[in-house]
Design a protein around this motif. Structure first.
Motif, PDB file in Angstrom:
ATOM      1  N   HIS A 531     -23.975  11.567  -6.984  1.00 52.00           N
ATOM      2  CA  HIS A 531     -23.322  12.880  -6.904  1.00 52.00           C
ATOM      3  C   HIS A 531     -23.362  13.453  -5.492  1.00 52.00           C
ATOM      4  N   HIS A 532     -23.450  12.589  -4.524  1.00 55.85           N
ATOM      5  CA  HIS A 532     -23.465  13.089  -3.142  1.00 55.85           C
ATOM      6  C   HIS A 532     -22.034  13.195  -2.625  1.00 55.85           C
ATOM      7  N   ASP A 533     -21.891  13.470  -1.350  1.00 55.60           N
ATOM      8  CA  ASP A 533     -20.584  13.396  -0.694  1.00 55.60           C
ATOM      9  C   ASP A 533     -20.157  11.931  -0.624  1.00 55.60           C
ATOM     10  N   SER A 534     -18.899  11.693  -0.235  1.00 60.01           N
ATOM     11  CA  SER A 534     -18.389  10.323  -0.272  1.00 60.01           C
ATOM     12  C   SER A 534     -19.086   9.417   0.741  1.00 60.01           C
ATOM     13  N   SER A 535     -19.484   9.958   1.871  1.00 58.45           N
ATOM     14  CA  SER A 535     -20.179   9.126   2.863  1.00 58.45           C
ATOM     15  C   SER A 535     -21.539   8.687   2.317  1.00 58.45           C
ATOM     16  N   THR A 536     -22.306   9.638   1.813  1.00 58.81           N
ATOM     17  CA  THR A 536     -23.657   9.320   1.325  1.00 58.81           C
ATOM     18  C   THR A 536     -23.573   8.348   0.145  1.00 58.81           C
ATOM     19  N   ASN A 537     -22.650   8.590  -0.761  1.00 58.22           N
ATOM     20  CA  ASN A 537     -22.491   7.673  -1.900  1.00 58.22           C
ATOM     21  C   ASN A 537     -22.196   6.258  -1.419  1.00 58.22           C
ATOM     22  N   THR A 538     -21.275   6.150  -0.453  1.00 56.28           N
ATOM     23  CA  THR A 538     -20.884   4.820   0.022  1.00 56.28           C
ATOM     24  C   THR A 538     -22.052   4.137   0.732  1.00 56.28           C
ATOM     25  N   ILE A 540     -25.208   4.516   0.140  1.00 58.36           N
ATOM     26  CA  ILE A 540     -26.173   4.061  -0.875  1.00 58.36           C
ATOM     27  C   ILE A 540     -25.685   2.752  -1.497  1.00 58.36           C
ATOM     28  N   ARG A 541     -24.413   2.712  -1.835  1.00 60.74           N
ATOM     29  CA  ARG A 541     -23.868   1.480  -2.441  1.00 60.74           C
ATOM     30  C   ARG A 541     -23.954   0.321  -1.459  1.00 60.74           C
ATOM     31  N   ARG A 542     -23.537   0.590  -0.213  1.00 60.99           N
ATOM     32  CA  ARG A 542     -23.525  -0.474   0.788  1.00 60.99           C
ATOM     33  C   ARG A 542     -24.947  -0.998   1.039  1.00 60.99           C
ATOM     34  N   TYR A 543     -25.915  -0.091   1.105  1.00 64.13           N
ATOM     35  CA  TYR A 543     -27.302  -0.524   1.327  1.00 64.13           C
ATOM     36  C   TYR A 543     -27.753  -1.433   0.189  1.00 64.13           C
ATOM     37  N   ARG A 544     -27.444  -1.034  -1.045  1.00 61.04           N
ATOM     38  CA  ARG A 544     -27.882  -1.840  -2.188  1.00 61.04           C
ATOM     39  C   ARG A 544     -27.244  -3.226  -2.136  1.00 61.04           C
ATOM     40  N   GLN A 545     -25.956  -3.250  -1.764  1.00 62.89           N
ATOM     41  CA  GLN A 545     -25.270  -4.552  -1.658  1.00 62.89           C
ATOM     42  C   GLN A 545     -25.937  -5.429  -0.605  1.00 62.89           C
ATOM     43  N   LEU A 546     -26.165  -4.847   0.571  1.00 61.04           N
ATOM     44  CA  LEU A 546     -26.768  -5.619   1.670  1.00 61.04           C
ATOM     45  C   LEU A 546     -28.139  -6.138   1.268  1.00 61.04           C
ATOM     46  N   ARG A 547     -28.905  -5.273   0.606  1.00 61.46           N
ATOM     47  CA  ARG A 547     -30.258  -5.640   0.200  1.00 61.46           C
ATOM     48  C   ARG A 547     -30.233  -6.752  -0.846  1.00 61.46           C
ATOM     49  N   ASP A 548     -29.284  -6.640  -1.779  1.00 61.23           N
ATOM     50  CA  ASP A 548     -29.342  -7.538  -2.933  1.00 61.23           C
ATOM     51  C   ASP A 548     -28.537  -8.815  -2.760  1.00 61.23           C
ATOM     52  N   SER A 549     -27.661  -8.822  -1.727  1.00 67.66           N
ATOM     53  CA  SER A 549     -26.840 -10.032  -1.585  1.00 67.66           C
ATOM     54  C   SER A 549     -27.693 -11.152  -1.012  1.00 67.66           C
TER      55      SER A 549
END
Ligand code: F6P
Length: 551
Positions: A531-538, A540-549
């Motif tokens: 529920h953050h702004d679009s930058s913060t949301n993105t 968070i998603r990008r970090y999770r992808q980088l971490r988990d890939s």
């Protein structure tokens, strides 16, 4: 009665008028008009010599600044601090770092209680503990002598101890290893411990609140590292962990026996705490006698600050020159440039002291200020900085007032091939930099050197760049104490003029609060709804992808 707003004080208007009349005078002109200036615009006390003649002020400016300080009731506010009044109004706390270095027998009351005996009781316990560790009578769980001390803390629970350890390394017990872990980045902990034997390692966990994320995470990591190496026996913790805190409950909850806790009090701000029990690692490193000398240095500056007329008072002058540079010359920054390798962490220490204290945009009563407050502090030891950022200080478009700090005698003399000492080369550079900044080099001087006309503008230095030079005989524990107290009190002076609370730090809260939500979002098994702004949301998603890939 509500204090008059700074910018409506007649003393402020007098300074504005003075600036309008004299502000265009250059340092070249000021020095030419008064051949004694370099001797007169100086002050000396408690082992420090301060030359402020290369600041863009006259004795009239200093006089007017002192009148402003009087109008802002600097004297009364100073006494209120020393009397233990609750001058940290937003936290309803006294501000009594000065009690930490008050000699036994002085009386400083907080809520009807004399705090000086409490300070000395803790100092005595620290001394006894430091003696045990340094002599080898305090043993680790397996019976081995303690050879390594790791201080865990952050902000005021780290920067002071690191700075003091580095500054006073020459006085330290060289048979022991001292390290500091602050960052929640695991690298900090791993690098600090990778080559150490847990059986010989003592952790000093420093946290005023004992709730700080970074410190508690690192303390947990230390505990696991210790237990892992020492066979998992919980009893080991008592021999390898001590705590420094104001919060006995949290210390106990963490699993450190409060018998091994060294306390301090809510009237000591984190960034003003390096001479409290937070300095335990400093005492372990340099020994109780040197620590006492350092406290005596602080105290000498406290006394000077409290009792010396404003126009000869080092912290007052330093604070007021900062007001002049910030509010009249529009300087947004101060570079602190110690020509002393041992002071390499001094600028970092000052960053918290100055910016956490005076980075405020509302006055005590919550009104927004209509003037600039705390400047940005930064710096590096000389001469290293000369080969990196000094270009901008000399020829950039911004005004960067500088504090040069140097010493008469080196702690580590190194002879040169020509029979001198490298220290002379170091100090020649300090002195030359102040001269170059103040007087520059005119286009005519450049031409007279036969420089090609196309390069004259590039090789001209406009000068008129202000600096203060502070000299002392050598970097002793005593002098370090005076130097730190000099900056502490100059921060106080500025806070009084700006009418801000120099002792709270609400500005650090929001980020911490938001991080709590973000930690949950980063660590949840499945990505939760964001529920953050679009930058913060993105992000968070990008970090999770980088971490988990994988790959
Ligand atoms: O986040 C800022 C701060 O609160 C500083 O003021 C303080 O020095 C630091 O964190 C560490 O706090 P503590 O000593 O309570 O762990």
């Amino acid at each position: 009665m509500k204090p008059a707003k700074l910018t409506s004080l007649p003393q402020w208007h007098a300074l504005q008028q003075h600036f309008a009349q004299t502000g265009s005078q250059s340092l070249r002109e000021l020095f030419a008009a008064d051949p004694q200036r370099g001797e007169q615009l100086t002050a000396e006390a408690v082992g420090l010599y301060m030359d402020y003649s290369k600041q863009r002020v006259s004795s009239d400016t200093v006089q007017l600044l002192c009148e402003l300080a009087e109008a802002c009731e600097l004297r009364q506010r100073t006494e209120a601090m020393f009397r233990g009044e609750k001058i940290n109004t937003t936290e309803n706390r006294a501000v009594l770092h000065v009690a930490l270095r008050a000699p036994a027998g002085e009386k400083i009351m907080v809520d009807g209680h004399d705090v000086v005996p409490d300070v000395h009781e803790v100092l005595d316990r620290m001394r006894a503990f430091a003696d045990q560790v340094r002599s080898g009578s305090w043993r680790g769980h397996s019976g081995k002598r303690i050879r390594n001390v790791i201080s865990i803390g952050i902000g005021g629970s780290d920067l002071g101890p690191v700075m003091a350890y580095e500054a006073l390394r020459d006085y330290s017990e060289r048979e022991m290893t001292f390290r500091f872990v602050s960052n929640v980045d695991g690298t900090d902990f791993v690098e600090a411990t990778h080559d150490l034997d847990a059986a010989e390692t003592l952790f000093v966990v420093c946290s005023k609140t004992f709730t700080t994320l970074e410190t508690l995470s690192n303390a947990q990591a230390a505990r696991a590292w210790c237990l892992n190496a020492l066979g998992g026996d919980d009893k080991a913790i008592a021999r390898h962990f001590v705590a420094v805190s104001t919060n006995a409950d949290e210390v106990q909850k963490f699993g450190i026996d409060t018998a091994h806790m060294f306390g301090f009090w809510d009237w000591v701000g984190g960034r003003y705490s390096m001479d409290s029990a937070i300095g335990l690692s400093t005492m372990l490193a340099i020994g109780p006698d040197h620590f006492r000398e350092m406290l005596a240095g602080f105290y000498a500056m406290d006394e000077h600050f409290r009792h010396t007329p404003l126009e000869r008072n080092l912290p007052v002058l330093m604070g007021l020159l900062g007001i002049w540079n910030t509010n009249f010359l529009d300087a947004a920054t101060v570079a602190v440039l110690p020509y002393e390798q041992y002071l390499k962490r001094f600028p970092a220490y000052l960053q918290q002291l100055t910016m956490e204290s005076n980075g405020k945009y509302v006055t005590h009563d919550g009104s927004p200020v209509d003037y600039a407050t705390g400047p940005i502090y930064w710096g590096e030891p000389g001469t290293n900085g000369q080969h990196s950022f000094y270009q901008l200080i000399h020829q950039g478009t911004r005004l960067v007032p500088c504090d040069f700090i140097g010493f008469g005698r080196p702690l580590q003399p190194v002879p040169t091939s020509t029979g001198g000492d490298q220290h002379d080369l170091l100090m020649a550079n300090l002195i030359a930099q102040g001269e170059a900044l103040a007087f520059g080099k005119t286009a005519d001087q450049v031409r007279a050197e036969g420089v090609d006309e196309a390069l004259v503008a590039h090789r001209t230095f406009e000068g008129n760049r202000p600096s203060t030079t502070i000299l002392a005989s050598s970097l002793t524990p005593h002098i370090l104490g005076t130097l730190i107290a000099l900056y502490e009190h100059s921060v106080f002076v500025q806070g009084v003029i700006w009418d801000i609370d120099s002792f709270d730090q609400w500005g650090v809260e929001l980020g911490k609060q938001l991080a709590k939500t973000t930690i949950a979002e980063l660590t949840a098994q499945d990505l939760p709804e964001l529920h953050h702004d679009s930058s913060t949301n993105t992000l968070i998603r990008r970090y999770r992808q980088l971490r988990d890939s994988r790959g």
